[in-house]
Design a protein around this motif. Structure first.
Motif, short mmCIF file in Angstrom:
data_model
loop_
_atom_site.label_atom_id
_atom_site.label_comp_id
_atom_site.label_asym_id
_atom_site.label_seq_id
_atom_site.Cartn_x
_atom_site.Cartn_y
_atom_site.Cartn_z
N ALA A 475 0.85 -1.01 0.04
CA ALA A 475 -0.01 0.03 0.05
C ALA A 475 0.85 1.19 0.03
CB ALA A 475 -0.81 -0.18 1.11
N GLY A 477 2.94 4.59 1.02
CA GLY A 477 3.10 5.61 1.95
C GLY A 477 1.74 5.23 2.66
N VAL A 478 0.65 5.08 2.13
CA VAL A 478 -0.64 5.12 2.92
C VAL A 478 -0.41 3.79 3.91
CG1 VAL A 478 -2.91 4.42 2.61
CG2 VAL A 478 -2.05 6.08 1.09
N ARG A 480 2.07 2.73 5.24
CA ARG A 480 3.09 3.32 6.37
C ARG A 480 2.11 3.94 7.39
NH1 ARG A 480 6.19 3.62 9.68
NH2 ARG A 480 7.83 5.12 9.93
N ILE A 481 1.43 4.89 7.02
CA ILE A 481 0.68 5.75 7.85
C ILE A 481 -0.28 4.97 8.70
CG2 ILE A 481 -0.86 7.75 8.10
CD1 ILE A 481 0.05 8.76 5.64
N GLU A 484 1.63 3.12 11.38
CA GLU A 484 1.96 4.06 12.47
C GLU A 484 0.54 4.51 13.34
OE1 GLU A 484 4.60 4.96 13.76
OE2 GLU A 484 5.84 3.67 12.38
N ASN A 485 -0.39 4.53 12.62
CA ASN A 485 -1.67 5.00 13.33
C ASN A 485 -2.37 3.95 14.25
OD1 ASN A 485 -2.34 7.50 12.60
ND2 ASN A 485 -3.41 6.85 10.77
N MET B 113 3.27 10.76 14.48
CA MET B 113 3.92 9.55 14.64
C MET B 113 5.07 9.24 13.57
SD MET B 113 0.99 9.45 12.83
CE MET B 113 0.26 8.68 11.48
N LEU B 114 5.31 10.21 12.56
CA LEU B 114 6.46 10.14 11.65
C LEU B 114 7.61 10.87 12.23
CD1 LEU B 114 4.25 10.16 8.41
CD2 LEU B 114 4.98 8.07 9.73
N LYS B 125 5.58 9.85 -0.99
CA LYS B 125 5.36 8.44 -0.71
C LYS B 125 3.95 8.00 -0.93
CE LYS B 125 8.92 6.53 1.15
NZ LYS B 125 9.33 6.88 2.44
N ILE B 126 2.85 9.20 -0.69
CA ILE B 126 1.76 9.10 -1.01
C ILE B 126 1.60 8.85 -2.40
CG2 ILE B 126 -0.65 10.09 -0.92
CD1 ILE B 126 0.09 11.07 1.87
#
Ligand SMILES: Nc1ncnc2c1ncn2[C@@H]1O[C@H](COP(=O)(O)OP(=O)(O)OP(=O)(O)O)[C@@H](O)[C@H]1O
Ligand SMILES: [Mg+2]
Lengths: 851, 253
Positions: A475, A477-478, A480-481, A484-485, B113-114, B125-126
């Motif tokens: 997926a 960058g999404v 990755r977020i 982290e979330n 958080m990053l 990245k997105i």
């Protein structure tokens, strides 16, 4: 303060609704269960009262010991004495046994595990059945059938049909079509045929016997009075004399103990699981909202609200949610009971239409549990809310103070976990009562779930780092977020996952447990049986006619046909099976797993020696050389010297004696033959021999011929049905935990509104945003799924090990576990739908300027 | 998701990166109608640092949101890097923002958080794109964040956070960067650092920057200062000193 609480609930509608659903579903199940089982209870009473409506006094035989499933009979000739008693109008012997009509070659037996009854026809003024067409049977060879059967098989009055009896197939003429009571009540899925007393006595080897004597009083003589008169005329200790009403209530009570109570406690156990899952969700939701409302509480404190008022406002909110959810749950429970009733009807297990009963007990239990659990689950979050200092109102980004006991929580969790393990171990190993052991077992499991839920916050980070890589790869960058979330509030993610863990854990556990039962049966057949074909009784009190044995022996290709019989006996206070075998043929069809002894013992059994299954020997505390005293269901007694022990909790699970030793202990109608193990001669095809045996036994409908594979399949299909029911019941808990994921996501998204606005502004598409939330949900559900699978395996393994001596085998359900893990991912995806939609719908500008 | 971001705008130095024609924005209806923008036409050439000023409620934010494709005008047209925004659906508009527009917000709007580095790389990245490592190194150098790259936003000062936000906006070499009061939440020292960075983005990297500000000293570093009142541009000036700016504002109020 109440106004504030109400306003709060109203402004947080979605969150309040989602929280309420968590507890509502559990309450629905409790309410549905209680309503349904009340209905079953009432139905049983109605059935038996309708049956006894015309009967004033019932006389029956007292069984020599309690808790036996086998029917006992009395001497039918005492009816003559009864008829002489003053005040008796009519008295008739009555027999209740098993058999069914074969109409135009088709067996019209019962469905859904209900019995196929054959009753003797008694005088019209005693008979619960009345003809709606034709008449009651009077002469030998005549039968009358219940209207449900007539409809099923197109059976007309006057037609010639056949009746399956213990003694083989008999030709009969249908002389009447009957209805039970006033026609409204059906006997579940059972079927009924009425025949004459002499025919039934002859065809079921019950000459001179009866199940009951039914008595009708003359006008003006009350039931109680007549009962007393008959009692004094029949002082025998082993006879029971009851009024028709007493007998109906007793029978209804017995049936209810057997069916209603089991359904009730089983369903309530699953409802309890649902409530436990709901409690996790409520705890989590309140924890999150209290944290989010830190500023609000601080502001209330600055304007003079006391800690108590803050506490009251949070608990008040919980109380209201619990109240609303419980009331809704009670109402939905009525619907559930109605639906289940319809479902039972659809699968041929119809309950009499008694209407739904909502008793006060049901209402009180539901309210107490629903409100109680909600309030209980909100107490810790509420206490934390009271710790918020007024100054927090002035600070930007103020967070909830860490609880005083937070640093001890891992230690507390470990202690709870150890207690849980101890509880499970006690439940498995101790020799206490079954109820007590099951309770400690369940309590231990709950504590372990709790401990793991408390500790799992520490594994969220590591799991996210492991999952983050593949998710990032898929997926970008999404992903990755999203990872982290998920790791942002480990406690929040952990509790959300824990709710799912419980459901999945129990699903895995029952899979292993039921698989263990299945494997124990298949394993026993594979390891113990040298025979390829088994002839056994189909219903009929487990007896097959003696003539079956020579018929089987005569089939070409049969090398050995070894007869096995048995009866229920009591030894000490326990009920066991006394098994009669043929020492010369048994070794050819059955391999003993000796713990103490050898096949050579078989020939030496005579009439006073016995072999005992090792688990039973342990229970009875006997060793070879010791003796056991048995009391048979027929009332006869015998003493055996134990000469050997063997292990077989499945096939020959009891006390093995030579057939001549069994004979004197049998009831008069029992043939002493239940099973014949058939070994096929070398070089002969099993199929051919099985077809031959089938052909030879055409005349004996009560004998069922099965290959070993068919036996395994039959056992498996029975067990699979139970498994499906368990899955369906646990699915509810899983669904509740999905609402937990939805709730947590919705609350988190609400918290992160501005971040979402930023992400959208810098070019995150709606689709990407939805994917991001979906991944977060999937991470949560994977944590829950993996923890659940691990705990389920642990529980399953422990229980299989603990019940090893009962034959339970631990089988690792690889393919099912893969399916459950995939399903938990699917669950995450489903749970993300609503929150993802909400997030994607957020207006970018509004979100950006959101505070 | 398209794999590669579009290259930096290739438009001639004289070409206009953002062109707005006759923009109107009306909120509400009837009596409560508010004309937040009332016929605004304005163009921004490449390589310019423009400041938008005006009293509160004059329509600055509204203008910026519409130019940046975050909001839609009631009437008029906006061209960003040659693309007409009217008629683009949400998906296309989002991709346009992603590929051609950078943002610096008043509240730094970093993901907590990053790390700083991850926040800088976030939009790329997105987009599923790889940042150019040389360019990234240059940016890190320019922002002076070198030693703090592995820190989370909570461990950075406000100025540092906003410099991360500027680097984030610059990394994909967008056609234009919008800032709504980028220094509104900073003290004068740290806002100086951020303004310095924006100035260098224009001077050294040829970026185009349009920022809304209330701060005369911030506007004083701009190549051009626009003044709005009641949804109309009332003055379009070149480089002005802080004093000149304050004088103009006084006449507007
Ligand atoms: N969503 C909205 N709905 C209704 N009116 C709005 C909305 N957004 C802005 N307005 C109005 O439009 C006008 C312009 O607002 P805008 O936010 O663009 O002003 P601004 O110049 O950015 O002010 P400030 O300096 O205070 O940020 C104001 O009168 C405002 O009240
Ligand atoms: Mg503004």
């Amino acid at each position: 303060m109440l106004g504030l609480v109400l306003r709060g609930l109203a402004t947080r509608k979605l969150r309040s609704a989602l929280t309420a659903i968590a507890i509502l579903l559990g309450v629905t199940m409790i309410s549905g269960t209680l309503v349904l089982t009340d209905q079953i209870d009432r139905a049983f009473v109605q059935i038996f009262q309708a049956g006894n409506a015309k009967i004033d006094v019932v006389i029956k035989q007292k069984p020599p010991f309690e808790n036996v499933q086998t029917s006992v009979y009395l001497n039918a000739t005492i009816v003559d004495q009864v008829r002489k008693v003053d005040g008796v109008k009519t008295a008739d012997p009555f027999i209740q046994t098993e058999g069914y009509l074969i109409a135009n070659g088709e067996s019209l037996n019962s469905t859904g595990g209900a019995p196929s009854f054959v009753f003797t026809s008694v005088a019209e003024d005693l008979n619960p059945y009345t003809p709606i067409e034709g008449r009651l049977p009077e002469a030998s060879g005549e039968v009358a059938v219940a209207k449900e059967i007539a409809a099923k098989g197109d059976v007309a009055v006057g037609s010639k049909q056949q009746l399956a009896t213990q003694d083989g197939i008999k030709d009969v003429t249908v002389v009447g079509i009957l209805q039970y009571g006033n026609g409204d009540t059906s006997l579940g899925g059972s079927t009924t045929v009425l025949a004459t007393l002499t025919d039934v006595q002859q065809w079921w080897a019950l000459e001179g016997k009866a199940s009951y004597i039914y008595v009708k009083a003359q006008d003006g003589v009350s039931q109680g009075e007549l009962k007393d008169r008959i009692r004094s005329a029949l002082p025998q200790q082993d006879l029971i004399v009851q009024t028709g009403r007493e007998d109906a209530d007793e029978q209804a009570g017995q049936l209810n103990d057997l069916i209603g109570k089991i359904i009730r406690y089983a369903l309530l156990a699953f409802a309890g699981v649902a409530i436990l899952v709901g409690a996790f969700i409520i705890y989590n939701t309140f924890s999150i909202t209290v944290a989010q409302r830190t500023r609000e509480f601080a502001m209330l404190r600055t304007i003079g609200a006391s800690r108590r008022q803050i506490l009251a406002s949070v608990i008040g909110e919980a109380f209201l949610i619990g109240l609303l959810a419980s009331v809704a749950g009670i109402v939905l429970g009525l619907g559930l009971a109605w639906g289940l009733g319809k479902l039972f009807g659809a699968i041929g297990f119809g309950l009499p239409a008694t209407g739904l009963i909502l008793s006060w007990q049901t209402v009180i239990v539901c309210l107490a549990v629903g409100i109680g659990i909600t309030v209980l689950a909100s107490i810790f979050p509420a206490l934390r809310a009271t710790k918020i200092a007024p100054i927090a109102a002035l600070r930007e980004g103020a967070t909830l103070p860490v609880g005083r006991f937070a640093k001890f929580s891992p230690i507390i969790a470990v202690i709870i976990g150890v207690l849980g393990i101890a509880g499970m171990a006690y439940g498995l190993i101790s020799s206490g009562s079954t109820t007590g052991r099951l309770t400690t077992l369940a309590g231990g499991a709950i504590l372990i779930f709790l401990a793991v839920a408390m500790l799992s916050r520490y594994i969220v980070r590591p799991v996210v780092s492991v999952l983050g890589m593949p998710i990032g790869a898929v997926a970008g960058g999404v992903g990755r977020i999203a990872s982290e979330n998920a790791a942002r509030n480990p406690a929040r993610t952990a509790v959300t996952a824990a709710a799912l863990m419980i459901g999945i854990g129990l699903v895995v556990f029952v899979t292993i447990f039921v698989g263990g039962i299945k494997a124990s049966f298949t394993g026993a057949i594979d390891s113990s049986l040298k025979s390829e074909i088994t002839v056994s009784a189909r219903g009929f009190g487990g007896t097959i006619p003696a003539a079956v044995l020579p018929a089987v022996q005569g089939v070409e290709g049969v090398q050995t046909a070894s007869p096995v019989g048995g009866t229920a006996v009591q030894i000490g206070n326990g009920g066991y099976a006394l098994i009669g075998i043929d020492p010369t043929t048994l070794p050819d069809v059955y391999a003993f797993d000796w713990t103490d002894g050898s096949d050579a013992l078989l020939g030496t059994l005579g009439t006073d020696k016995a072999l005992v299954e090792s688990k039973i020997a342990e229970e009875l505390k006997v060793k070879p050389g010791g003796t056991i005293d048995v009391l048979s269901i027929s009332g006869a007694k015998a003493t055996f010297t134990v000469v050997g022990t063997y292990t077989d909790p499945t096939i020959l699970n009891g006390i093995v004696v030579d057939q001549p030793a069994l004979k004197p202990l049998l009831q008069s109608n029992a043939t002493g033959l239940n099973t014949i193990f058939v070994r096929v001669a070398d070089g002969t095809s099993v199929e051919t021999v099985q077809a031959g045996v089938d052909e030879a036994l055409k005349q004996f409908p009560t004998a069922q011929v099965q290959s070993n594979q068919e036996q395994k399949d039959q056992a498996a299909s029975g067990v699979n049905t139970i498994l499906v029911i368990f899955y369906a019941l646990l699915a509810l808990s899983v669904v509740i935990s999905l609402f937990g994921i939805v709730n947590t996501l919705v609350l988190s998204i609400f918290e992160r509104t501005r971040e979402i606005g930023m992400l959208r502004a810098v070019g995150t598409t709606r689709r990407q945003l939805r994917a991001m939330i979906r991944w977060e949900a999937v991470i949560t559900s994977i944590i829950g799924g993996v923890l659940g699978v691990l705990l389920g395996i642990l529980f399953g393994w422990a229980v299989c090990k603990g019940l090893e001596s009962d034959g339970l085998v631990f089988v690792f359900p690889t393919s099912q576990i893969i399916i459950f893990l995939v399903l938990s991912i699917v669950a995450g995806v489903l749970a993300a739908i609503l929150p993802a939609r909400r997030a994607a719908k957020l207006d970018v500008l509004a979100a950006l300027s959101y505070e | 998701m398209s794999a590669e971001p579009e290259a930096a705008p290739v438009m001639a130095a004289t070409g206009d990166v953002v062109v707005a024609t006759d923009l109107t924005k009306i909120y509400g209806e009837g009596d409560s109608e508010v004309r937040a923008l009332d016929g605004v036409s304005v163009s921004f050439p490449k390589g310019q640092l423009a400041a938008v000023m005006g009293p509160s409620g004059s329509g600055k934010s509204t203008l910026m949101h519409i130019l940046a494709g975050l909001d839609r005008p009631t009437g008029g047209s906006v061209l960003v890097d040659g693309t007409e925004l009217a008629g683009l659906n949400d998906q296309k508009l989002t991709l346009l923002r992603r590929d051609k527009i950078g943002f610096v917000f008043q509240f730094f709007n970093l993901l907590p958080m990053l790390t700083a580095k991850e926040n800088i790389e976030l939009p790329m990245k997105i987009a599923g794109a790889k940042p150019d490592p040389e360019w990234e190194a240059t940016l890190v150098e320019a922002t002076g964040l070198g030693t703090r790259l592995t820190h989370k936003p909570a461990e950075l000062s406000g100025g540092q956070q906003q410099r991360v936000a500027v680097a984030r906006a610059l990394l994909s070499k967008p056609a234009v960067i919008f800032g709504d009061e980028p220094t509104g939440n900073l003290d004068s020292k740290t806002s100086g650092e951020v303004l310095d960075l924006l100035r260098r983005a224009v001077d050294e990297f040829g970026q185009t920057v349009i920022m809304v500000t209330h701060d005369a000293s911030a506007a004083a570093i701009a190549d051009r200062v626009l003044f709005l009142r009641d949804g109309k541009i009332v003055r379009d000036a070149g480089r002005l000193s802080a004093g000149e700016i304050l004088d103009t504002i006084k006449t507007l109020e």
